[in-house]
Design an enzyme around this catalytic site. Structure first.
Site: not given
Ligand code: GLA
Length: 382
Positions: A33, A118-119, A122, A124, A168
């Site tokens: 991350e 919003g979790a 990805s 978006s 992502d």
């Protein structure tokens, strides 16, 4: 097929032409991350939660977008940032094609899917990559999936204001069923590795927390990493935190802010963990992979300071459960999901423990997402 029928039916009810269909997935990340924007390694995979697109040219100069999930429409003749948050993911991707000299005729688009927003999985990137892949196909542009990943990343920077790395978008476009992607975010060289979980699986717990900090905090963290690089590069050949060693960071500890110091230490340790995770996966050592996941969470909580109380709690609950080998916050942070490596036979007990013990002042009820690793963005023929 049922899932595709939803966008197809909505399209044919509203528009007269026959559309082409595309699917674009969300992603999980096993480990690594905030290593991507530091030119390090990541270990993501595309999943079976997808956005579906039905799209056809309409012989006009108008772009008509329909978001089924939000039950909203948006029409424009101009490719420029808009007030509509979701349309920006589409427009931002189109703008990248325009920058490269592609003329985009008017089209009708209906899209929708089952990636929770919003979790931290990805949604978006799924939209950006789906839009680019569809137009690349329809207009025969010939861009490679690597080029499209880079364009989708730029769309996120320029139209969504998040200075993200490339993980992502790369994972969404390069995923393959049952394969994890080991990606070097500096060279963009990658390899696919079969994921053998032998009686275990990854389950996500969505804290349902979407902090306002998610994008501003992300950009701040990125800037803090860059500050550390500036300090380190004054004495060492460090172009990105990927190049730094713990000793070099110690040597220059007083030359950077306490925040930059903590972020740098976390990133260097996290990058090393990704490489250890690859070895653990290769050796089928899921216990070791689980240890690394917990260590990542500790790093995100105390070093990178990109976790939040709710996800910390989800991870603490997981630590107490039998049959859970590892758990950690997943994605950019400040909310979203935990990812948990859980024995199949303990799945129900694990979920029951989370439901019983998770407490937030707003009494949010976490949701569970059991994922399968699946193919990246692709065209669908019915
Ligand atoms: C978000 C960003 C990625 C990556 C992760 C953290 O998902 O979009 O580029 O930085 O956060 O690993």
């Amino acid at each position: 097929m049922l899932a595709y029928n939803r966008v197809l039916t909505a399209f044919t009810n509203r528009f007269s032409s026959q559309p082409l269909l595309f699917a674009s997935p969300g992603r999980i990340n096993l480990l690594g991350e905030h290593t991507d924007h530091n030119e390090g390694f990541v270990l993501p995979a595309a999943i079976d939660k997808e956005v579906h697109f039905a799209i056809a040219f309409n012989n006009s100069q108008t772009y008509n977008f329909v978001s089924l999930d939000l039950d909203q429409t948006f029409s424009t003749e101009t490719i420029a940032p808009s007030d509509s948050g979701w349309a920006n993911y589409l427009l931002g991707s189109m703008a990248q094609l325009v920058k490269r000299g592609i003329e985009i005729p008017g089209f009708d688009l209906v899209f929708g899917g089952d990636i929770p927003i919003g979790a931290g999985i990805s949604s978006s990137a799924a939209i950006e990559c789906g839009m680019l892949f569809a137009l690349n196909t329809l207009l025969n542009c010939g861009f490679s999936t690597v080029q499209m990943a880079q364009m989708a990343q730029k769309a996120e920077h320029e139209y969504a204001g998040v200075n993200c790395g490339i993980m992502d978008q790369f994972a969404v476009l390069h995923g393959e069923r049952d394969q994890v992607i080991k990606l070097d975010c500096r060279s963009l060289q990658y390899s696919l590795h079969p994921l053998k979980l032998n009686g275990y699986r990854f389950i996500l717990c969505d804290s349902l927390v979407t902090h306002a900090l998610a994008s501003s905090g992300y950009n701040t963290r990125r800037a803090e990493c860059e500050e550390a690089v500036r300090a380190l590069s004054s004495q060492f050949p460090v172009q990105a935190l990927r190049d730094a060693t713990p000793q070099q960071i110690d040597a220059l500890a007083t030359q950077m802010s306490p925040e930059a110091l903590k972020r740098a230490r976390y990133v260097v340790a996290e990058n090393a963990r990704v490489l250890q995770a690859c070895e653990a996966l290769e050796a089928g050592d899921l216990v070791q992979l689980g240890h690394l996941m917990f260590a990542t969470h500790d790093g995100m909580q105390y070093g990178f300071e990109a976790s939040c109380a709710e996800v910390d709690q989800l991870v603490d609950i997981a630590r107490q459960c039998q049959g859970v080998l590892g758990a950690r916050i997943m994605g950019g942070g400040f909310g979203g999901c935990s990812i948990n490596l859980v024995a199949d036979e303990q799945l129900e007990a694990f979920q029951a423990a989370v439901i019983r013990d998770y407490y937030t002042p707003r009494r949010l009820h976490p949701t569970f997402i059991v994922t399968q690793i699946n193919d990246g963005t692709h065209q669908v023929s019915l």
